[in-house]
Motif scaffolding. Sequence first.
Motif, PDB file in Angstrom:
ATOM      1  N   THR A 133      19.031  57.214  21.159  1.00 20.22           N
ATOM      2  CA  THR A 133      20.355  57.335  21.764  1.00 20.22           C
ATOM      3  C   THR A 133      21.397  56.804  20.787  1.00 20.22           C
ATOM      4  O   THR A 133      21.065  56.111  19.807  1.00 20.22           O
ATOM      5  CB  THR A 133      20.434  56.516  23.066  1.00 20.22           C
ATOM      6  OG1 THR A 133      20.342  55.122  22.729  1.00 20.22           O
ATOM      7  CG2 THR A 133      19.349  56.907  24.060  1.00 20.22           C
ATOM      8  N   ALA A 134      22.655  57.088  21.075  1.00 14.16           N
ATOM      9  CA  ALA A 134      23.748  56.593  20.241  1.00 14.16           C
ATOM     10  C   ALA A 134      23.729  55.068  20.172  1.00 14.16           C
ATOM     11  O   ALA A 134      23.920  54.479  19.104  1.00 14.16           O
ATOM     12  CB  ALA A 134      25.084  57.093  20.770  1.00 14.16           C
ATOM     13  N   ALA A 158      31.130  56.537  12.882  1.00 11.72           N
ATOM     14  CA  ALA A 158      30.914  57.383  14.063  1.00 11.72           C
ATOM     15  C   ALA A 158      30.309  58.717  13.649  1.00 11.72           C
ATOM     16  O   ALA A 158      29.334  59.185  14.257  1.00 11.72           O
ATOM     17  CB  ALA A 158      32.226  57.591  14.819  1.00 11.72           C
ATOM     18  N   ILE A 163      28.390  60.612  16.672  1.00 14.27           N
ATOM     19  CA  ILE A 163      29.131  60.380  17.913  1.00 14.27           C
ATOM     20  C   ILE A 163      30.626  60.378  17.624  1.00 14.27           C
ATOM     21  O   ILE A 163      31.046  60.321  16.466  1.00 14.27           O
ATOM     22  CB  ILE A 163      28.726  59.035  18.568  1.00 14.27           C
ATOM     23  CG1 ILE A 163      28.980  57.861  17.612  1.00 14.27           C
ATOM     24  CG2 ILE A 163      27.263  59.075  19.005  1.00 14.27           C
ATOM     25  CD1 ILE A 163      28.653  56.482  18.199  1.00 14.27           C
ATOM     26  N   SER A 164      31.431  60.422  18.684  1.00 13.92           N
ATOM     27  CA  SER A 164      32.879  60.356  18.507  1.00 13.92           C
ATOM     28  C   SER A 164      33.303  58.912  18.258  1.00 13.92           C
ATOM     29  O   SER A 164      32.560  57.964  18.557  1.00 13.92           O
ATOM     30  CB  SER A 164      33.596  60.879  19.761  1.00 13.92           C
ATOM     31  OG  SER A 164      33.398  59.964  20.829  1.00 13.92           O
ATOM     32  N   THR A 167      33.328  57.010  21.535  1.00 13.06           N
ATOM     33  CA  THR A 167      32.001  56.547  21.967  1.00 13.06           C
ATOM     34  C   THR A 167      31.586  55.320  21.167  1.00 13.06           C
ATOM     35  O   THR A 167      31.056  54.359  21.731  1.00 13.06           O
ATOM     36  CB  THR A 167      30.957  57.675  21.817  1.00 13.06           C
ATOM     37  OG1 THR A 167      31.353  58.774  22.631  1.00 13.06           O
ATOM     38  CG2 THR A 167      29.569  57.206  22.213  1.00 13.06           C
TER      39      THR A 167
END
Length: 175
Positions: A133-134, A158, A163-164, A167
Amino acid sequence: MLSAEAQQALQECLHEVVLSKNQFLVTEGKICRQLYFLQQGALRGSYNLEGKTVTHWFAFEDDFVTSFHSFITQEPAVENIQLLEDSILWSISKDNLSRLMKQYHEIETFVRTAYEKYYIRLEERFVNAQFKTATERYQELLQQRPHIIERVPLGFIASYLGISQETLSRIRSRY
């Protein structure tokens, strides 16, 4: 370690490269004919994907850097390598490196070890992107390479984590 003779032969083929922050060491579409050793500074490797720049690796002191696919195949690079800090590198041409590897088995072993380390990092990136996961990717970054957080802009981090920036900010707020 290399013998004195091999070290001397290698040093004779190395050329100092001093570049400033934001300059590009390698640009997509051009053949990368040099392998670099990063003495001082920080770099990032990135791809352009549908108008967005995607960061896929970082390099810091004592790392070997190049567009490995382009360097090995002598085909145009599909990535860009950009300096994140003023940097000092040492370069060697593919031709000189190949000649030295034929002449000195210990240099061949040394280069193979550098390639193996690159492959391992590449495989770790693939596994992380596919199965973590992130939050897990960020935690691993903090555990294994915490200096990245101190030296690299958050937008690049990021992108590296897939991810952004928003996030990443949410994840960071939990730590």
